[in-house]
Design an enzyme around this catalytic site. Structure first.
Site, mmCIF file in Angstrom:
data_model
loop_
_atom_site.group_PDB
_atom_site.id
_atom_site.type_symbol
_atom_site.label_atom_id
_atom_site.label_comp_id
_atom_site.label_asym_id
_atom_site.label_seq_id
_atom_site.Cartn_x
_atom_site.Cartn_y
_atom_site.Cartn_z
ATOM 1 N N CYS A 1 43.370 42.024 37.920
ATOM 2 C CA CYS A 1 44.562 42.016 38.639
ATOM 3 C C CYS A 1 45.253 43.398 38.921
ATOM 4 C CB CYS A 1 45.510 40.984 37.816
ATOM 5 S SG CYS A 1 45.062 39.513 37.667
ATOM 6 N N ARG B 1 46.903 38.799 41.914
ATOM 7 C CA ARG B 1 45.892 38.119 41.027
ATOM 8 C C ARG B 1 44.562 37.984 41.700
ATOM 9 N NH1 ARG B 1 46.250 31.716 39.137
ATOM 10 N NH2 ARG B 1 44.565 31.904 37.590
ATOM 11 N N LEU B 2 43.345 38.352 40.934
ATOM 12 C CA LEU B 2 41.958 38.154 41.215
ATOM 13 C C LEU B 2 41.807 36.965 40.215
ATOM 14 C CD1 LEU B 2 39.403 38.447 42.494
ATOM 15 C CD2 LEU B 2 38.842 40.170 40.716
ATOM 16 N N ILE C 1 40.143 34.377 37.733
ATOM 17 C CA ILE C 1 38.889 34.451 37.192
ATOM 18 C C ILE C 1 38.813 33.277 36.141
ATOM 19 C CG2 ILE C 1 37.360 35.557 35.535
ATOM 20 C CD1 ILE C 1 37.585 36.974 38.193
ATOM 21 N N LEU C 2 39.917 32.909 35.318
ATOM 22 C CA LEU C 2 40.088 31.810 34.603
ATOM 23 C C LEU C 2 41.228 31.180 34.902
ATOM 24 C CD1 LEU C 2 39.415 33.715 31.027
ATOM 25 C CD2 LEU C 2 38.081 32.030 32.051
ATOM 26 N N ASN D 1 47.112 42.761 33.467
ATOM 27 C CA ASN D 1 45.610 43.064 34.144
ATOM 28 C C ASN D 1 44.828 43.056 33.198
ATOM 29 O OD1 ASN D 1 43.372 44.118 35.710
ATOM 30 N ND2 ASN D 1 44.375 46.262 35.178
ATOM 31 N N GLU E 1 41.369 40.775 30.731
ATOM 32 C CA GLU E 1 41.012 39.601 30.211
ATOM 33 C C GLU E 1 40.835 39.695 28.667
ATOM 34 O OE1 GLU E 1 39.938 37.149 31.761
ATOM 35 O OE2 GLU E 1 39.470 38.165 33.752
ATOM 36 N N ILE F 1 20.662 48.855 42.950
ATOM 37 C CA ILE F 1 20.471 49.700 44.188
ATOM 38 C C ILE F 1 19.599 50.863 44.161
ATOM 39 C CG2 ILE F 1 22.955 49.062 45.168
ATOM 40 C CD1 ILE F 1 23.594 52.100 44.523
ATOM 41 N N GLY G 1 26.749 48.104 31.467
ATOM 42 C CA GLY G 1 26.376 48.666 30.111
ATOM 43 C C GLY G 1 26.913 49.936 29.954
#
Length: 606
Positions: A2, A50-51, A53-54, A76, A78, A290, A364
């Protein structure tokens, strides 16, 4: 993932339109929902994008109030262990209306207090919390600095946000450039914490809390630091211990109510993450890579080989020169301030590719810093041991004898001879411009007291964990991914993994001049050695060749002598000298020139 923004203003102005304007600049970070909360009498205002996700339901809407109404949060990130915390809180009598981690965070803060709760969170986060009872604002940033948080004063108003563009939307914000901070940018190609491009605006340090009371005097302190080194860990079961830790760190980051995948380059770090994801999944993991036609920059073939072995659902895209070029005009507004790690281009492209298929992607990042993957961790101590013992005055004399030779090898030797200690030498290794080219800009002192470390590779790693990792690597990943509304998760930077890696014996990291020994042993359990033991290519583009070719006219426009003098920020002579030497092919100055070009391009946006 977010975006958050807000302010405290005692003038009691009409806050709603200002708040909505700030939040609108962060729509890419949160395209699914938006919300505001404010108390006109006090002057506190909070905004959220808000994006989802949960808990995709309205129960996850922010700003969110705690059940007793004392706390309001915009958040913002998790918190991955929220289910464990939720179960504990339920046993203690708490009731929950939804299934979001935000609601659990509020209950945890209500139950244990701000700092005690934060110390129990496993995740990435930047949040603002308003205590309505005590009339205090808390700003909190995660331990490693995965998520960004900026703050400062605009006149008598205290402002904060996930990105600088939201602060710029505040009325009367002055885009006054901090020339001293700019000098740091040209050394490192990013702005070291706590500095930003703007006067009066700072970054909250990783692992820190800011508390602002009604006296308008912010108090900032650390709630977490990299653990002091204990007796080095060693033994036959450490690979298994790391395997178990990583499986848990990766497993909790696979929890999402939206499609999930992973970036895969075919290198040690991303291959380890994907291997442990696939080991815990009943269906093929979605992976993304890519490729480029230039062999020295193409990792797609390596990634495909690892994906085939692990059985992932792999998607690759070979990027044309024009597609890479099309990203460049977006960079200044994507990062809000000059940022010159050229791998920002492919990072954006792979994020864009992944977003076409998933909303969350694991990465990673962090493996090089934790397990000594960078070549400098091996070669820098070796060189310093050969030179550092020589008395400083004798080294300076030898340096003067070499001043006429401009070859890159001799130039590196001159810089080494000028270093008073290993930290200065390491700073030179990480520098782009050794001498300031900023007119009227003197570098401020940024060095923090360093704990003693006899192992020089560990010392370099420690410096990078405080600086290069949060301000370059994690900034790059956050802006590139959030620029396309993709959440990037970095399981190797679970603080439990960081603390484990920090206390490993150096011999478990570097052996025979090669880093990541213990991580490689773990990966070999899942992927044949031949598939991942390849020379490290890095994640970039041939920017040096492009500047001599298709980007030459574009670059010349930004760094012409007249343009540099008219702008009045940079000394034109050293810039022009490097540009001409680069064009002649004598020396590759692409890293130095890219810092200039990204600053000049950014200037055009303000």
């Amino acid at each position: 993932m977010c975006g958050i923004a807000g302010f405290i203003n005692s003038k009691r102005q009409n806050v709603e339109p200002i708040l909505r304007a700030m939040a609108a600049t962060l729509s890419h970070r949160g395209p699914n929902d938006d919300g505001i909360w404010f108390d006109q009498d006090i002057g506190i205002a909070l905004a959220h994008r808000r994006l989802s996700i949960l808990d995709l339901s309205p129960e996850g809407h922010q700003p969110m109030l705690s059940p007793n109404g004392r706390y309001v949060i915009v958040y913002n990130g998790e918190v991955y262990n929220f289910k464990i915390l939720r179960d504990e809180l339920i046993k203690n009598g708490y009731h929950f209306r939804g299934h979001s981690d935000t609601e659990v965070m509020l209950a945890a803060i209500e139950a244990w207090g701000v700092e005690a709760a934060v110390n129990r969170f496993i995740g990435m986060f930047a949040f603002a919390l308003w205590d309505r009872s005590e009339q205090q604002l808390y700003l909190v940033r995660d331990r490693l600095g995965i998520k960004p948080l900026y703050y400062g004063w605009v006149g008598g108003t205290f402002v904060f946000a996930s990105e600088l563009k939201a602060l710029c939307a505040y009325p009367s914000f002055q885009q006054s450039i901090n020339r001293s901070a700019l000098a740091l940018y040209f050394r490192y190609a990013y702005f070291p914490n706590p500095y930003t491009i703007y006067d009066g605006i700072s970054k909250l340090s990783p692992g820190h809390i800011l508390q602002l009371s009604t006296d308008n005097n912010p108090r900032v302190w650390a709630y977490w630091r990299i653990a002091e080194k204990k007796a080095p860990l060693s033994g036959d079961t450490l690979v298994e211990s790391l395997d178990s830790l990583l499986k848990d760190a990766i497993g909790i980051r696979m929890i999402a109510d939206v499609p999930l995948g992973a970036f895969l380059s075919g290198g040690i770090d991303s291959s380890t993450v994907v291997a442990l994801m696939q080991a815990q999944s009943i269906r093929p993991i979605k992976t993304f890579a890519i490729g480029f036609d230039e062999p020295n920059y193409n990792e797609a073939e390596d990634a495909k080989a690892v994906a085939n072995h692990l059985g992932t659902e792999h998607t690759e895209l070979y990027v044309t020169f024009q597609e890479a070029m099309d990203v460049i005009p977006r960079l200044p507004t994507l990062y809000d301030e000059p940022f010159a790690d050229v791998s920002q281009i492919p990072t954006f492209l792979v994020s864009q590719l992944a977003r076409q298929h998933v909303t969350v992607s694991l990465s990673g990042d962090g493996g090089d810093e934790l397990f000594h993957g960078y070549e400098r961790y091996a070669f820098a101590p070796r060189i310093w041991r050969k030179i550092g013992w020589i008395p400083y005055h004798l080294r300076l004399g030898a340096r003067r004898l070499l001043r006429r030779d401009r070859s890159q090898v001799i130039r590196h030797l001159r810089e080494t001879l000028a270093a008073r200690n290993y930290d200065e030498y390491y700073k030179q290794i990480m520098s782009h411009w050794q001498d300031s080219i900023v007119i009227g800009g003197e570098e401020p002192i940024t060095a923090e007291p360093m704990p003693f470390m006899s192992d020089l590779a560990q010392r370099g790693s420690f410096i990078d964990l405080l600086t290069f990792l949060p301000e370059d690597i994690l900034t790059k990943v956050d802006r590139a991914s959030m620029g396309v509304s993709l959440e990037a998760r970095v399981p190797l930077l679970d603080h439990r993994i960081v603390e484990f890696a920090w206390n490993l014996s150096p011999a478990l990291k570097i052996r025979e001049g090669k880093g990541k020994w213990i991580l490689r042993q773990l990966l070999y359990k899942y992927v044949p050695k031949a598939l991942v033991e390849r020379p490290k290519k890095g994640f970039g583009v041939p920017i040096g060749e492009w500047l001599r070719g298709p980007l030459r006219d574009w670059a010349e426009e930004f760094i012409s002598e007249s343009r540099l003098k008219n702008d009045g920020f940079l000394r034109s002579k050293p810039v022009r000298e490097k540009w001409e030497e680069h064009l002649s092919g004598k020396i590759n100055w692409s890293n130095q020139l890219w810092t200039v070009l990204m600053f000049q391009a950014w200037l055009d946006t303000i």
